[in-house]
Design an enzyme around this catalytic site. Sequence first.
Site, PDB file in Angstrom:
ATOM      1  N   ARG A 164     -10.629   0.395  23.294  1.00  0.00           N
ATOM      2  CA  ARG A 164     -10.242   1.806  23.414  1.00  0.00           C
ATOM      3  C   ARG A 164      -9.762   2.114  24.824  1.00  0.00           C
ATOM      4  NH1 ARG A 164     -14.141   1.622  19.349  1.00  0.00           N
ATOM      5  NH2 ARG A 164     -13.132   2.197  17.389  1.00  0.00           N
ATOM      6  N   ASP A 193      -9.098  -3.701  18.936  1.00  0.00           N
ATOM      7  CA  ASP A 193      -9.369  -2.534  18.095  1.00  0.00           C
ATOM      8  C   ASP A 193      -8.053  -1.846  17.763  1.00  0.00           C
ATOM      9  OD1 ASP A 193     -10.798  -0.295  16.808  1.00  0.00           O
ATOM     10  OD2 ASP A 193     -12.528  -1.184  17.807  1.00  0.00           O
ATOM     11  N   HIS A 264     -10.023  -2.087  11.699  1.00  0.00           N
ATOM     12  CA  HIS A 264      -9.754  -1.821  13.119  1.00  0.00           C
ATOM     13  C   HIS A 264      -8.631  -2.735  13.623  1.00  0.00           C
ATOM     14  CE1 HIS A 264     -12.861   1.143  13.817  1.00  0.00           C
ATOM     15  NE2 HIS A 264     -13.740   0.386  13.175  1.00  0.00           N
ATOM     16  N   GLU A 343     -16.338  -0.941   9.052  1.00  0.00           N
ATOM     17  CA  GLU A 343     -15.422   0.181   8.855  1.00  0.00           C
ATOM     18  C   GLU A 343     -14.027  -0.265   8.392  1.00  0.00           C
ATOM     19  OE1 GLU A 343     -17.362   3.432  11.853  1.00  0.00           O
ATOM     20  OE2 GLU A 343     -15.914   2.071  12.757  1.00  0.00           O
ATOM     21  N   TRP A 409     -26.130  -1.978  12.746  1.00  0.00           N
ATOM     22  CA  TRP A 409     -25.780  -0.808  13.568  1.00  0.00           C
ATOM     23  C   TRP A 409     -25.980   0.504  12.839  1.00  0.00           C
ATOM     24  CZ3 TRP A 409     -21.481   2.611  12.965  1.00  0.00           C
ATOM     25  CH2 TRP A 409     -20.597   2.294  11.932  1.00  0.00           C
ATOM     26  N   TYR A 435     -26.894   3.103  20.881  1.00  0.00           N
ATOM     27  CA  TYR A 435     -25.482   3.426  21.113  1.00  0.00           C
ATOM     28  C   TYR A 435     -25.395   4.182  22.438  1.00  0.00           C
ATOM     29  CZ  TYR A 435     -23.039   1.559  17.111  1.00  0.00           C
ATOM     30  OH  TYR A 435     -22.435   0.695  16.233  1.00  0.00           O
ATOM     31  N   ASP A 437     -22.972   4.973  24.149  1.00  0.00           N
ATOM     32  CA  ASP A 437     -21.869   5.922  24.348  1.00  0.00           C
ATOM     33  C   ASP A 437     -22.364   7.346  24.061  1.00  0.00           C
ATOM     34  OD1 ASP A 437     -22.155   5.122  21.650  1.00  0.00           O
ATOM     35  OD2 ASP A 437     -20.054   5.542  21.162  1.00  0.00           O
ATOM     36  N   TRP A 485     -19.333   1.865  23.393  1.00  0.00           N
ATOM     37  CA  TRP A 485     -17.985   2.105  22.852  1.00  0.00           C
ATOM     38  C   TRP A 485     -17.240   3.002  23.846  1.00  0.00           C
ATOM     39  CZ3 TRP A 485     -16.882  -0.991  18.980  1.00  0.00           C
ATOM     40  CH2 TRP A 485     -17.915  -1.455  18.164  1.00  0.00           C
ATOM     41  N   GLU A 487     -14.294   5.076  23.517  1.00  0.00           N
ATOM     42  CA  GLU A 487     -13.327   6.141  23.186  1.00  0.00           C
ATOM     43  C   GLU A 487     -13.295   7.199  24.291  1.00  0.00           C
ATOM     44  OE1 GLU A 487     -15.543   4.938  21.020  1.00  0.00           O
ATOM     45  OE2 GLU A 487     -14.832   5.049  18.936  1.00  0.00           O
TER      46      GLU A 487
HETATM   47  C1  ACM Z   1     -19.453   0.313  14.794  1.00  0.00           C
HETATM   48  O1  ACM Z   1     -20.028   1.149  15.518  1.00  0.00           O
HETATM   49  N1  ACM Z   1     -18.374   0.661  14.109  1.00  0.00           N
HETATM   50  C2  ACM Z   1     -19.937  -1.045  14.670  1.00  0.00           C
END
Ligand code: ACM
Length: 636
Positions: A164, A193, A264, A343, A409, A435, A437, A485, A487
């Site tokens: 990202r 990604d 992704h 996802e 996760w 997480y 983030d 992450w 973003e």
């Molecule tokens: C994830 O947070 N999509 C693994």
Amino acid sequence: MNKVLSIFIGVLISTSVFAQRDPNLGIIPAPVSVTRANGNFILDKTTVLINQSIDGAKSADLLNAFIVTKAGFALRETKIAQPNQKSILLTSVGADVLPAEGYTIKVTPNQIILTGKGAGLFYAIQSVMQMMPDKIADKIIIPAVDINDYPRFTYRGTMLDVGRHFFPISFIKKYIDQLAYYKINTFHWHLTDDQGWRLEIKKYPKLTSVGSVRNGTIIGHYPGDGNYLTEVKGFYTQNEAKEIVKYAAERYITVIPEIELPGHASAAIAAYPELSCFPDRDTFISDKTPWSGSRKGKQVQQTWGVFDDIFVPSENTFNFLNNILDEVIAVFPSKYIHIGGDEAPKTYWKESPFCQALMKEKGLKDEHELQSYFIQTIEKHVNAKGRSIIGWDEILEGGLAPNATVMSWRGEAGGIAAAQQNHDVIMTPGSMGLYIDHKQSNSPDEPVTIGGFAPYQKIYAYDPIPKVLTDDQRKYIKGVQANLWSEYIKTPEKAENHAFPRLLALSEIAWSPVDRKDLKNFSEERLPVHLARLDKMNINLWVPTPIGQSDKTLTGGDFTIDLKVPVTGGKIYYSLDESRPSENAFLYTAPVKITVPKGEKRTLKTIVIAPSGRRSVTNETILNNGAPDVKTEVKK
Ligand code: ACM
């Protein structure tokens, strides 16, 4: 020694011993056992360093380089100590009977013995570095102690998403230094990604010439208030990636690369549209998405989320991915290759005549089984190269690939299911604080984040071994990981702000036995010293709010405001008149008593300022004595 000097040193020793009252000697993660003995080792210029370890000179060099920074002098290295000569001995004698990555440290008034080999000896040195107080009059006073230490989990990981936003090699190295200091041994590098492909692949140069560049990025929270209209790009050459692998290996850290599939995949598809089920279909871009540049053809994504355009499970795609993985395997020597798997919407596979025909031909009853077929095909290739795959917990859907490790996760359920099927598991549940983030406080001062709420205390409270597992199944839980992450994380400074202090809490749950967990000792005794160190090293830590201050409403008439500074050397400023505290407000120096009249309330607002000037968010506690507009009432 003259009498005045000996009295002076006597005072210094007692001061230092006072500073070393912490039963863990300031070490994060807390060692398995720390047994204090009488006396102190006084490190000075006469101390010699003896290296009898099987690891060559590097451990001794590492320790001596640290001593130079801490004491201002290097220790002379010798083969043996003279009688009565104080020495630090690094040895591997006895290391064979220690658990993997384990070590011991024995401090007596005459000698410090560090026993270990490889990672074990390296970790012994990290612990010694952490337990050494500052010098006083060219001496460092280390209390006598026996430390026996080894990790709870073999996998102690953290993931950094560079898809990202791109982070430079210099930052990755700075980050890895800190992971090593906290005995985190796995760096999971999320390299691809929808918004960027970040690793050079020689056979497919468009992956980086096209896939590593996006024309813009949404501003603010999804769906965005506009678009920055600025290119975001960057990738690592294979030589740079090898440099990181080597740098990490020197610090006993394994780098696990992640190549996302089958979802992704927008950046790869923008580079090579034939990887899509519908090569001629424009990338779907919602009318609500502020966009930069052309909306035609296949595009590298500029917004966040999950996208339908995933890899088509064709022979061409498998050849392509296998060729990529061959190059990845040549760069990264890790046992594990992470293949994503999360996802991956099935919309395009449902619509695609090719996919539907393939499912029929292979006898696959639904698109989940098609995903499982996809992952198993990739797994066969990776296994044939002598490596194993890790995937996010969606790889359970449609049937697990035979040798796959599952990264849980979406809560703990995936990890539990995988362990019950005798598959290895890495726990990284977002719901349990892993997480990183997510935001760290509820203050409006908190920088823009993806949301969620994961203060370091939440990570600290988490036990990676789910209670529902039988003793036999528990052995499949190989470790725990925190995920960053990116973003909403555009810069290394912000990445650091998210990572610290949370990675220190991760380190303790990954390494220390459950019965050594002690949040009060961690937060109040050890963390403040570590945060001061990070602050001094110009690591942009998140400065915690004052220890002892609730961020909720307290009820009653009489209150004692009793706070502790969360960063050694930092200061707390406070207000009780609704003004925003800064260094112009009152400096907190001692507990404050306040009586709130019946029917009224006061707001205690605080800010912590670390020695560098870094600031905490403003923290508010409402002290309420029956004022009508306060709904939440939390008893003190
Ligand atoms: C994830 O947070 N999509 C693994």
